[in-house]
Design an enzyme around this catalytic site. Structure first.
Site, PDB file in Angstrom:
ATOM      1  N   LEU A 180     -36.990 -38.208  98.627  1.00 60.93           N
ATOM      2  CA  LEU A 180     -36.874 -39.306  99.255  1.00 60.93           C
ATOM      3  C   LEU A 180     -35.584 -40.013 100.257  1.00 60.93           C
ATOM      4  O   LEU A 180     -34.435 -38.978  99.924  1.00 60.93           O
ATOM      5  CB  LEU A 180     -37.081 -40.991  98.398  1.00 60.93           C
ATOM      6  CG  LEU A 180     -38.330 -40.745  97.653  1.00 60.93           C
ATOM      7  CD1 LEU A 180     -38.728 -41.612  96.939  1.00 60.93           C
ATOM      8  CD2 LEU A 180     -39.316 -41.316  98.690  1.00 60.93           C
ATOM      9  N   ASP A 224     -45.318 -39.641  79.127  1.00 57.95           N
ATOM     10  CA  ASP A 224     -43.831 -39.370  79.190  1.00 57.95           C
ATOM     11  C   ASP A 224     -43.397 -40.259  80.336  1.00 57.95           C
ATOM     12  O   ASP A 224     -42.791 -39.866  81.420  1.00 57.95           O
ATOM     13  CB  ASP A 224     -43.628 -38.383  79.617  1.00 57.95           C
ATOM     14  CG  ASP A 224     -42.076 -38.443  79.420  1.00 57.95           C
ATOM     15  OD1 ASP A 224     -41.244 -39.237  79.070  1.00 57.95           O
ATOM     16  OD2 ASP A 224     -40.864 -37.309  80.070  1.00 57.95           O
ATOM     17  N   ASP A 280     -41.481 -38.169  88.767  1.00 61.30           N
ATOM     18  CA  ASP A 280     -41.487 -37.162  87.498  1.00 61.30           C
ATOM     19  C   ASP A 280     -42.780 -36.820  86.967  1.00 61.30           C
ATOM     20  O   ASP A 280     -43.192 -38.007  86.108  1.00 61.30           O
ATOM     21  CB  ASP A 280     -40.656 -37.239  86.551  1.00 61.30           C
ATOM     22  CG  ASP A 280     -39.763 -36.622  86.026  1.00 61.30           C
ATOM     23  OD1 ASP A 280     -40.773 -35.694  85.483  1.00 61.30           O
ATOM     24  OD2 ASP A 280     -38.838 -37.465  84.400  1.00 61.30           O
TER      25      ASP A 280
END
Length: 535
Positions: A334, A400, A420
């Site tokens: 990004l 997670d 992620d």
């Protein structure tokens, strides 16, 4: 018979005949074909029912949607993915975008990168001189920066509503570029550099924490994060492994991008698979001596490298080519934080990262009532966006999700970045219902999200089928094994079961939140009159 009585009898007979033909006969035909009144789920009808000007999702007592003929409707062949993206739910009119709705403007971005390219070229010239003086062999590459490059178009396309538009041709071009362009530089990522020295390489460490990942620069000056393969696709996470010590999977990053696009969230930066030559495209391309120092040749004559003092600083946790070729995922970067600041916020449903700890939300079924009183979850769309993210994570099996990020420019109602995702798709046989805690405890969902979930349950758009088709376009196909694809359908039904339970308890008006969704496709006239709410 009197003439007036004959006329009356004839009129009544005509009315009865018309009623029989136009009203009763169609109902009898629907009944014989197994369709209920007003059913629009028959073959060839992809529109959604309309109630009071709103496209209404089906909600039933069992799954949040009827188990009707839509489950077994005949498939007329062709591309299911193309059919899905042609559906009116995937042709939504976005409000006109002014300067404040766009993350960046071309007049600020292009001069900024021209300066960075000039600085880069000066740096490389000095590095080459130093390398020549030290008899170090360096492969020389030239940057070909063009304001029309795909990664720059991607950056300029980021707006208040998503990272990219539905039909943006720059995204497919960006995926092709990341897979094919020459790599001119390799380095550790900034977050791993920040951790350098934070671990003790004399101690036994677990293969956990940060994934071994690299920042790669292409010859068009685009930048991508490389996550190498650590596990084979058919390796299933052991039941004895905690989510926070599980290996991260490069193919999960690829699959997450495709799933996010199919759900029409468009909050995952574009990701593509690539085969990388770790000698020619990493070792010979890096200018970081620390990275050079962690390369070695294994007893099997494979070229390997590892992270130096970054949680996984032992050679047994290295990644190795075969002998030099290593597959991995490439995720486009990004815009930098100096251009587009982001904020990272702990999730209200963060998990405990200890072996026996439990958080408040795990023991308090009314935890969401507390969250709803807290800023920024007491107004706007932040909570609804977290629920979207929980559905996304549940479909992948990703436990997670401890933080989320958003661009500060768009304020509290900005969309959440689904970063992620490498710990998804680990155990296809298990559905971790606790991932859905934001949905099950808050009993809220966006109408547009619910409608797309219902659509993806239908045979013509079945989630596993469109994911299989979408992933087949990736160079590392097959990206997911069949058990993981089929798990998506099972988990989708479970999401809708949770929504159905909420509706039975609270009613649809309390559970389903109307958000902006207006079709721009002329063949369909059904619209959702929204309030301009962030999607």
């Amino acid at each position: 018979m009197r003439r007036d009585r004959l006329l009356l009898a004839t009129t009544l007979m005509l009315v009865f005949t018309a009623d029989l033909y136009f009203v009763l006969l169609p109902k009898i035909q629907d009944f014989r074909q197994g369709r209920g009144p007003g059913c629009v789920c028959g073959q060839g009808n992809d529109s959604l029912p309309v109630q009071g000007g709103l496209v209404s999702p089906w909600l039933s007592n069992s799954t949040g949607g009827p188990q009707d003929s839509a489950e077994s409707e005949p498939d007329d062949g062709g591309s299911k993915l193309g059919r899905l993206f042609d559906h009116p739910l995937y042709n939504i009119q976005t409000p006109m975008l002014g300067p404040e709705e766009r993350l960046l403007q071309a007049e600020q971005l292009i001069p900024y990168y021209h300066k960075k390219v000039s600085r880069w070229e000066r740096h490389i010239a000095m590095y080459n001189e130093a390398a020549a003086a030290s008899n170090i062999t360096v492969t020389k590459h030239k940057v070909n920066f063009d304001p029309e490059v795909s990664w720059l178009k991607f950056h300029l396309g980021i707006n208040r509503y998503s990272l990219y538009s539905r039909q943006d041709p720059a995204i497919d071009q960006l995926l092709r570029d990341m897979n094919a362009l020459t790599i001119i530089s390799a380095d550790y990522t900034q977050d791993e550099k920040a951790l350098k020295g934070a671990c003790d390489c004399e101690q036994v460490v677990k293969p956990s924490g940060h994934h071994l990942k690299l920042a790669l620069k292409m010859n068009d000056f685009g930048k991508a994060m490389f996550k190498p393969m650590r596990q084979q696709r058919d390796e299933v996470t052991s039941e004895d492994v905690f989510y926070f010590v599980d290996f991260q999977r490069h193919n999960a990053e690829i699959a997450a991008f495709h799933l996010d696009r199919i759900l029409d969230f468009r909050r995952v930066p574009p990701v593509v698979g690539r085969l990388v030559n770790v000698t020619g495209e990493v070792l010979h391309a890096t200018h970081n001596q620390d990275l050079r120092n962690v390369f070695f040749t294994s007893p099997a004559k494979n070229t390997c490298f590892f992270a130096k003092c970054l949680y996984v600083c032992k050679t047994e946790y290295a990644v190795c080519g075969r002998p030099d070729t290593l597959e991995g995922s490439l995720s486009t970067y990004l815009p930098g934080l100096s251009l587009a600041p982001r904020v990272s916020i702990p999730s209200p449903w963060i998990r405990s990262y200890t072996f026996d700890g439990r958080k408040d939300w795990e023991v308090n079924p009314f935890y969401c009532d507390t969250v709803k009183q807290m800023y920024p979850y007491n107004s706007g769309n932040r909570l609804l966006n977290i629920i979207d993210m929980s559905i996304f994570d549940f479909l992948m099996g990703n436990m997670d999700r401890h933080h989320y990020e958003l661009f500060t420019k768009f304020g509290d109602d900005g969309f959440l970045l689904h970063f992620d995702n490498a710990r998804g798709f680990g155990r296809p046989s298990e559905d971790v219902m606790s991932i859905l805690a934001p949905l099950s405890q808050c009993c809220m969902i966006k109408r547009s999200t619910l409608m797309r979930l219902r659509l993806l349950l239908r045979e013509r758009y079945r989630l596993s089928d469109v994911m299989r088709e979408s992933l087949w376009g990736d160079p590392l196909r097959p990206v997911l094994t069949e058990p993981h694809l089929l798990a998506l359908d099972r988990r989708l039904k479970r999401v809708l079961e949770v929504v159905g339970g909420c509706v039975r308890e609270l009613g649809e008006e309390q559970v389903v939140t109307t958000d902006f969704a207006r079709s721009t496709d002329p063949p369909w006239t059904s619209t959702v009159a929204g309030e301009g709410v962030e999607r």
